[in-house]
Design a protein around this motif. Sequence first.
Motif, short mmCIF file in Angstrom:
data_model
loop_
_atom_site.label_atom_id
_atom_site.label_comp_id
_atom_site.label_asym_id
_atom_site.label_seq_id
_atom_site.Cartn_x
_atom_site.Cartn_y
_atom_site.Cartn_z
N ILE A 36 0.85 -1.18 0.00
CA ILE A 36 0.00 0.00 0.00
C ILE A 36 0.89 1.23 0.00
N SER A 37 0.69 2.08 -0.98
CA SER A 37 1.48 3.30 -1.10
C SER A 37 1.22 4.21 0.11
N LEU A 38 2.27 4.85 0.57
CA LEU A 38 2.15 5.78 1.71
C LEU A 38 1.70 7.16 1.27
N ASN A 39 1.63 7.39 -0.05
CA ASN A 39 1.18 8.69 -0.55
C ASN A 39 -0.20 9.02 0.01
N ASN A 40 -0.35 10.23 0.46
CA ASN A 40 -1.61 10.79 0.96
C ASN A 40 -2.02 10.27 2.34
N TRP A 41 -1.29 9.32 2.93
CA TRP A 41 -1.60 8.84 4.27
C TRP A 41 -0.88 9.71 5.30
N GLY A 42 -1.58 10.04 6.37
CA GLY A 42 -0.97 10.79 7.46
C GLY A 42 -1.58 10.39 8.79
N LEU A 43 -0.82 10.51 9.84
CA LEU A 43 -1.31 10.24 11.19
C LEU A 43 -2.23 11.39 11.58
N PHE A 44 -3.47 11.08 11.97
CA PHE A 44 -4.36 12.16 12.37
C PHE A 44 -4.79 12.08 13.83
N GLU A 45 -4.53 10.95 14.50
CA GLU A 45 -4.91 10.87 15.91
C GLU A 45 -4.11 9.77 16.60
N ASN A 46 -3.79 10.03 17.85
CA ASN A 46 -3.16 9.07 18.75
C ASN A 46 -3.97 9.16 20.05
N PRO A 47 -5.20 8.58 20.03
CA PRO A 47 -6.13 8.81 21.14
C PRO A 47 -5.67 8.25 22.48
N TYR A 52 -2.86 4.25 16.97
CA TYR A 52 -2.55 5.28 15.99
C TYR A 52 -3.58 5.22 14.87
N CYS A 53 -4.19 6.35 14.56
CA CYS A 53 -5.22 6.43 13.53
C CYS A 53 -4.68 7.21 12.34
N PHE A 54 -4.82 6.63 11.15
CA PHE A 54 -4.31 7.24 9.93
C PHE A 54 -5.46 7.54 8.98
N PHE A 55 -5.26 8.58 8.16
CA PHE A 55 -6.26 9.03 7.20
C PHE A 55 -5.59 9.25 5.85
N ASN A 56 -6.24 8.77 4.79
CA ASN A 56 -5.79 9.03 3.44
C ASN A 56 -6.64 10.17 2.90
N SER A 57 -6.04 11.34 2.76
CA SER A 57 -6.78 12.54 2.39
C SER A 57 -7.34 12.49 0.96
N LYS A 58 -6.67 11.80 0.08
CA LYS A 58 -7.13 11.73 -1.31
C LYS A 58 -8.29 10.75 -1.46
N GLU A 59 -8.18 9.59 -0.83
CA GLU A 59 -9.19 8.54 -0.98
C GLU A 59 -10.25 8.57 0.13
N HIS A 60 -10.07 9.44 1.10
CA HIS A 60 -10.97 9.53 2.27
C HIS A 60 -11.13 8.16 2.95
N GLN A 61 -9.98 7.54 3.23
CA GLN A 61 -9.95 6.24 3.89
C GLN A 61 -9.31 6.37 5.26
N TYR A 62 -9.78 5.54 6.18
CA TYR A 62 -9.27 5.52 7.54
C TYR A 62 -8.80 4.13 7.90
N VAL A 63 -7.76 4.05 8.74
CA VAL A 63 -7.35 2.78 9.33
C VAL A 63 -6.65 3.11 10.64
N SER A 64 -6.86 2.26 11.62
CA SER A 64 -6.21 2.41 12.92
C SER A 64 -5.32 1.20 13.16
N PHE A 65 -4.31 1.40 13.99
CA PHE A 65 -3.40 0.32 14.37
C PHE A 65 -3.28 0.32 15.89
N VAL A 66 -3.38 -0.85 16.48
CA VAL A 66 -3.22 -0.97 17.92
C VAL A 66 -2.23 -2.09 18.24
N ASN A 67 -1.61 -1.99 19.40
CA ASN A 67 -0.67 -3.04 19.79
C ASN A 67 -1.11 -3.78 21.04
N TYR A 68 -2.33 -3.58 21.48
CA TYR A 68 -2.79 -4.24 22.69
C TYR A 68 -3.66 -5.47 22.44
N PHE A 69 -3.79 -5.89 21.18
CA PHE A 69 -4.51 -7.13 20.87
C PHE A 69 -3.57 -8.33 20.83
#
Length: 99
Positions: A36-47, A52-69
């Motif tokens: 997956i290309s990193l273009n247009n992805w940015g960290l938008f929240e670390n709640p 860590y929550c990431f947003f793709n500004s061009k495609e309006h896509q979201y994905v989060s990553f957690v390490n506690y599972f």
Amino acid sequence: MIGNTSNIHLNFEIRNNEKTIADVKEIIEIFLKENISLNNWGLFENPIDGCYCFFNSKEHQYVSFVNYFTEDERFVPTHLDEDSIEVQSDSIKHAIEQY
């Protein structure tokens, strides 16, 4: 990815906090493993620590990553179910589809 993070605090953390740098590097490796290309992805929240929550500004896509599972505290992509419960995904693409 760093350049696409507009939040001043998060931008500072990505550049200066050793733990955040290590975490984001691990997450970048997940993107790269899934081709997956990193273009247009940015960290938008670390709640909370370990999330860590990431947003793709061009495609309006979201994905989060957690390490506690996982017992070894490795990051995994997640999505929210219909009750807004965080659920581990098989891949970034699956997590994006579920948002």
